[in-house]
Write an enzyme that holds these catalytic residues in place. Structure first.
Site, PDB file in Angstrom:
ATOM      1  N   ALA A  59       8.105  33.875   1.832  1.00  0.00           N
ATOM      2  CA  ALA A  59       9.466  34.330   1.513  1.00  0.00           C
ATOM      3  C   ALA A  59      10.242  34.429   2.809  1.00  0.00           C
ATOM      4  CB  ALA A  59       9.444  35.682   0.812  1.00  0.00           C
ATOM      5  N   VAL A  61      12.100  36.822   3.764  1.00  0.00           N
ATOM      6  CA  VAL A  61      12.078  38.180   4.298  1.00  0.00           C
ATOM      7  C   VAL A  61      10.759  38.516   4.992  1.00  0.00           C
ATOM      8  CG1 VAL A  61      11.158  39.358   2.245  1.00  0.00           C
ATOM      9  CG2 VAL A  61      12.837  40.527   3.703  1.00  0.00           C
ATOM     10  N   TYR A  62       9.724  37.717   4.791  1.00  0.00           N
ATOM     11  CA  TYR A  62       8.445  37.994   5.442  1.00  0.00           C
ATOM     12  C   TYR A  62       8.579  37.753   6.949  1.00  0.00           C
ATOM     13  CZ  TYR A  62       6.257  37.759   0.767  1.00  0.00           C
ATOM     14  OH  TYR A  62       5.921  37.962  -0.550  1.00  0.00           O
ATOM     15  N   SER A  63       8.523  38.837   7.700  1.00  0.00           N
ATOM     16  CA  SER A  63       8.648  38.785   9.168  1.00  0.00           C
ATOM     17  C   SER A  63       9.920  38.065   9.603  1.00  0.00           C
ATOM     18  CB  SER A  63       7.410  38.122   9.794  1.00  0.00           C
ATOM     19  OG  SER A  63       6.259  38.909   9.580  1.00  0.00           O
ATOM     20  N   GLY A  64      10.991  38.256   8.835  1.00  0.00           N
ATOM     21  CA  GLY A  64      12.286  37.719   9.211  1.00  0.00           C
ATOM     22  C   GLY A  64      12.317  36.212   9.353  1.00  0.00           C
TER      23      GLY A  64
END
Length: 344
Positions: A59, A61-64
């Protein structure tokens, strides 16, 4: 590896898929999950492909965005062998345009994901959450355009309620838009809320479940036991407040039953917990996570065998909770149950 249809689509997906939440490892939540770099990620991908796991979930949002970048690098040179699943919609910043599923944001999110993943198309793109500010038709028409442009092949959602998913499906049908075929959901032996409304919806509408956190946010690894402190290396010390809640006594009852079945089968506790999910209705794929090769290889042991009906019944019984209204009458009263056999 077992392969299954993804909902009412022609896409075949492996029963197990690899979650890339540990890839990149930035921030308080994702850093606690793991800090897998490109070299280690490539090794995990090698093991997965060798075992028949061909779907990889991430995704923005995972670790930006770092998770997508590491996954893209790890898959370099073998794009046609795999299925890439990613998600967008959760906040990526503090600005007014940094969250949601508006037309402008979805187009930007997909283009950014394609760059980070170093690919021309996304096999499965999912809305990471329902955006009540954006009209459903706007999101659907945008996704339809992205499919027609060849940037996305299949559509899904994640963490939608029943009415949100059904409104989206009905709107897509009314306007002739591309339809959602997957729903990424939390589901585990210690978190069975999915069954009350979303599972019957999946059965009725052809939404295949892709299960996240199948080990109950790390509580069903076999390391959590009654009367013992959490292990020193458990990520729960840092992440428990982020995850789905569970009462301690309920967790311990389930773990006790898993231990009994582990003795009967010679299988590890997490393998049994994963296998239970794989034998439940609507489940198309279960996302496994791994911080290292050992964890990955253990989770691979969830396929190639089956729990007996008695073992399934034991786990069903010990993990069952009273359904919320309006569903508990269907459990307790024959008349309700006869009218609604799809309610689990």
């Amino acid at each position: 590896m077992e392969y299954r249809q993804l909902g009412a689509s022609g896409l075949q997906v492996p029963a197990l898929s690899l979650g890339a939440g540990t890839f990149g490892g930035q921030g308080p939540l994702f850093g606690a999950w793991g800090t897998t770099g490109v070299d280690e990620a490539r090794r995990l991908v090698d093991i997965c492909i060798e075992a028949g796991i061909t779907m990889f979930d991430t995704a923005d949002v995972y670790s930006g965005g770092a998770s997508e970048e590491v996954l893209g690098a790890a898959l370099k040179g073998r794009r046609e062998q795999v299925i890439i699943s990613t998600k967008a919609g959760l906040p990526m910043g503090e600005g007014p345009g940094d969250a949601g599923t508006s037309r402008s944001r979805l187009i930007a999110c997909v283009d950014a994901a394609l760059r980070r993943l170093d690919t021309d198309y996304i096999d499965l793109f999912q809305l990471h959450a329902f955006d009540a500010r954006t009209p459903v038709e706007e999101a659907l028409s945008t996704l339809d355009d992205l499919v027609r442009a060849g940037k996305i092949r299949y559509l899904g959602v994640s963490n939608f309620s029943g009415w949100q998913a059904m409104k989206s499906l009905a709107t897509a049908e009314r306007h002739g838009r591309q339809r959602y075929v997957a729903h990424q959901v939390y589901y585990s032996l210690i978190g069975r809320d999915y069954e009350w409304e979303l599972m019957p919806l999946g059965l009725d509408q052809g939404l295949g479940a892709i299960v996240w956190s199948p080990l109950g946010w790390g509580r069903l690894t076999g390391k959590i036991r009654r009367g013992r402190p959490w292990p020193t290396g458990s990520r729960l010390h840092d992440t428990a407040d982020y995850g789905p809640p569970v009462e301690d006594e309920h967790l311990y009852r389930v773990v006790d039953a898993l231990d009994e079945i582990a003795q009967e089968t010679g299988r590890a506790v997490p393998q049994i917990a994963l296998r239970w999910l794989l034998q439940r209705p609507t489940v198309s794929s279960v996302i496994i996570g791994a911080r290292n090769e050992e964890q990955l290889r253990q989770n691979l042991g969830a396929v190639g065998w089956a729990l007996t009906p008695d073992q399934m019944a034991k786990l069903d019984g010990v993990s069952r909770r009273t359904a919320p209204y309006p569903y508990f009458p269907y459990e307790r009263q024959e008349g309700f149950a006869r009218l609604n056999p799809a309610v689990v």
